[in-house]
Design a protein around this motif. Structure first.
Motif, mmCIF file in Angstrom:
data_model
loop_
_atom_site.group_PDB
_atom_site.id
_atom_site.type_symbol
_atom_site.label_atom_id
_atom_site.label_comp_id
_atom_site.label_asym_id
_atom_site.label_seq_id
_atom_site.Cartn_x
_atom_site.Cartn_y
_atom_site.Cartn_z
ATOM 1 N N LEU A 191 0.676 -1.188 0.176
ATOM 2 C CA LEU A 191 0.040 -0.067 0.080
ATOM 3 C C LEU A 191 0.913 1.132 -0.134
ATOM 4 O O LEU A 191 1.807 1.317 0.924
ATOM 5 N N ALA A 192 0.868 2.133 -1.153
ATOM 6 C CA ALA A 192 1.553 3.133 -1.313
ATOM 7 C C ALA A 192 3.111 3.204 -1.080
ATOM 8 O O ALA A 192 3.669 3.973 -0.166
ATOM 9 N N GLY A 193 3.604 2.145 -1.440
ATOM 10 C CA GLY A 193 5.064 1.652 -1.286
ATOM 11 C C GLY A 193 6.051 2.348 -2.116
ATOM 12 O O GLY A 193 5.645 2.433 -3.339
ATOM 13 N N LEU A 194 7.129 2.304 -1.641
ATOM 14 C CA LEU A 194 8.219 2.625 -2.451
ATOM 15 C C LEU A 194 9.025 1.444 -3.502
ATOM 16 O O LEU A 194 8.725 0.479 -3.244
ATOM 17 N N ALA A 195 9.409 2.105 -4.624
ATOM 18 C CA ALA A 195 10.211 1.489 -5.364
ATOM 19 C C ALA A 195 11.520 1.619 -4.944
ATOM 20 O O ALA A 195 12.073 2.468 -4.433
ATOM 21 N N PRO A 196 12.617 0.573 -5.316
ATOM 22 C CA PRO A 196 14.079 0.799 -5.250
ATOM 23 C C PRO A 196 14.429 2.203 -5.675
ATOM 24 O O PRO A 196 14.030 2.739 -6.691
ATOM 25 N N THR A 201 12.131 -11.517 -8.685
ATOM 26 C CA THR A 201 12.273 -12.751 -8.326
ATOM 27 C C THR A 201 11.093 -13.243 -7.162
ATOM 28 O O THR A 201 11.143 -14.317 -7.000
ATOM 29 N N ILE A 202 10.099 -12.316 -6.902
ATOM 30 C CA ILE A 202 9.129 -12.800 -5.936
ATOM 31 C C ILE A 202 8.217 -13.558 -6.629
ATOM 32 O O ILE A 202 7.633 -13.200 -7.757
ATOM 33 N N GLU A 203 7.917 -14.558 -6.058
ATOM 34 C CA GLU A 203 7.117 -15.724 -6.355
ATOM 35 C C GLU A 203 5.616 -15.461 -5.991
ATOM 36 O O GLU A 203 4.736 -15.736 -6.782
ATOM 37 N N TRP A 205 6.251 1.049 -11.527
ATOM 38 C CA TRP A 205 7.432 0.507 -11.818
ATOM 39 C C TRP A 205 7.389 -0.921 -11.072
ATOM 40 O O TRP A 205 7.845 -1.949 -11.829
ATOM 41 N N LEU A 206 6.552 -0.851 -9.862
ATOM 42 C CA LEU A 206 6.601 -2.345 -9.325
ATOM 43 C C LEU A 206 5.689 -3.331 -10.337
ATOM 44 O O LEU A 206 6.252 -4.352 -10.384
ATOM 45 N N ILE A 207 4.738 -2.792 -10.852
ATOM 46 C CA ILE A 207 3.728 -3.622 -11.280
ATOM 47 C C ILE A 207 4.365 -4.267 -12.811
ATOM 48 O O ILE A 207 3.967 -5.352 -13.079
ATOM 49 N N ARG A 208 5.187 -3.312 -13.041
ATOM 50 C CA ARG A 208 5.932 -3.758 -14.421
ATOM 51 C C ARG A 208 7.006 -4.631 -14.170
ATOM 52 O O ARG A 208 7.586 -5.452 -15.051
ATOM 53 N N THR A 209 7.720 -5.040 -12.851
ATOM 54 C CA THR A 209 8.694 -5.560 -12.491
ATOM 55 C C THR A 209 8.449 -6.989 -11.757
ATOM 56 O O THR A 209 8.843 -7.742 -12.169
ATOM 57 N N LEU A 210 7.243 -6.858 -11.024
ATOM 58 C CA LEU A 210 6.944 -8.066 -10.159
ATOM 59 C C LEU A 210 6.119 -9.086 -11.123
ATOM 60 O O LEU A 210 5.417 -8.632 -11.882
ATOM 61 N N GLU A 213 -0.732 -7.538 -9.482
ATOM 62 C CA GLU A 213 -1.832 -6.531 -10.228
ATOM 63 C C GLU A 213 -2.081 -5.233 -9.172
ATOM 64 O O GLU A 213 -1.477 -5.350 -8.094
ATOM 65 N N LEU A 214 -2.449 -4.459 -10.022
ATOM 66 C CA LEU A 214 -2.394 -2.835 -9.562
ATOM 67 C C LEU A 214 -3.822 -2.529 -9.177
ATOM 68 O O LEU A 214 -4.740 -2.542 -10.179
ATOM 69 N N TRP A 215 -4.105 -2.078 -8.016
ATOM 70 C CA TRP A 215 -5.290 -1.246 -7.754
ATOM 71 C C TRP A 215 -5.017 0.086 -7.785
ATOM 72 O O TRP A 215 -4.235 0.645 -6.672
#
Length: 276
Positions: free
Chosen positions: A119-124, A212-214, A235-240, A244-246
């Motif tokens: 929720l409202a999290g950071l990317a690297p 690498t998150i499964e 960015w996370l949704i493109r990488t994980l 899924e993105l809400w």
């Protein structure tokens, strides 16, 4: 409760209790927070028959500070917490500064994490060139790039910019999430170590690759977030690999927590058949 570790450290742990048949949710608190189980969290999980646990990251509340910890360090501490409580698997939820730590557990403990909510999290930090674009106040993280000493010096004069929150955020803090604001104040009164070490960890290599998150990941972000822009979740949704993105276009950094009950329903649906 307090868990004494072999290295001499202490972790403060919170647990609503439950049976082995309950889905357990591990809450990773924001920055700064004490890790206490806030009433909206307790109510939402209780309504769904879930067990709720959390712990104060090192430097917060009664958890011993651990300068130099990385985001990945959370996974080691979570193993100790789960083992102390006799819990095999959890769904992990992190908000704001807690979200990267929730992702770390999913990456490094795939056999113990069944699902993740960010929720409202950071990317690297170096994930994309516009990482800080849209941040109302980026000074603390920029100071953290120079190391812990620089971040500690910044803390001596740092003041919160009230415009970092939207009107909706302030309404949430004055209403259903008033306990979050009170808890943040308590965390700040306990000293700056936890927040300093969080920021240094965010501004350093995280110690794992999100790609690498499964376990499945639900990424939730508000379009009006001034603390952590929605570009981080994009960015996370493109990488994980399993995410899924809400996207909640009207929400800010705190008001997005209104989605928490729905994310718990997502956990229930996603983890059906994976429990004990």
């Amino acid at each position: 409760m307090l868990i004494r570790l072999d290295d001499g450290r202490t972790l403060q742990v919170h647990d609503t209790g439950g049976s082995d048949d309950d889905v357990t949710v591990l809450w990773h608190h924001g920055s700064p927070q004490t890790g206490a189980l806030l009433p909206p969290l307790v109510a939402a999980t209780a309504e769904r028959g879930m067990r709720l646990i959390s712990y104060a990251r090192p430097g917060y509340a009664a958890s011993t500070a651990a300068p130099g910890r990385t985001v990945a360090s959370a996974a080691d501490d979570v193993v100790l917490v789960l083992d102390a409580l006799g819990i095999d698997t959890v769904a992990t939820v992190g908000a704001s500064g807690g979200a990267p730590h929730a992702l770390a557990c999913a990456a490094l403990l795939p056999d113990r994490v069944t699902a993740v909510v960010s929720l409202a999290g950071l990317a690297p930090l170096h994930s994309h060139p516009t990482w800080s674009a849209g941040m109302r106040a980026e000074g603390a993280l920029r100071a953290a790039l120079e190391g812990r000493a620089a971040r500690a010096r910044y803390a001596e004069t740092d003041e919160f910019d009230p415009d970092s929150f939207t009107e909706g955020d302030w309404a949430a803090l004055e209403g259903p999430w008033s306990s979050l604001g009170a808890d943040a104040g308590q965390a700040e009164a306990g000293g700056p170590d936890g927040l300093i070490d969080d920021d240094v960890a965010f501004a350093s290599p995280w110690g794992f690759d999100p790609a690498t998150i499964e376990p499945p990941v639900l990424v939730v972000h508000g379009g009006h977030d001034r603390m952590v822009p929605a570009s981080h979740s994009e960015w996370l949704i493109r990488t994980l690999p399993h995410a899924e993105l809400w996207y909640r276009p009207r929400d800010g950094h705190v008001s997005v927590l209104a989605a928490l009950p729905l994310t718990l329903d997502w956990i229930t649906a996603t983890t059906a058949g994976t429990g004990p």
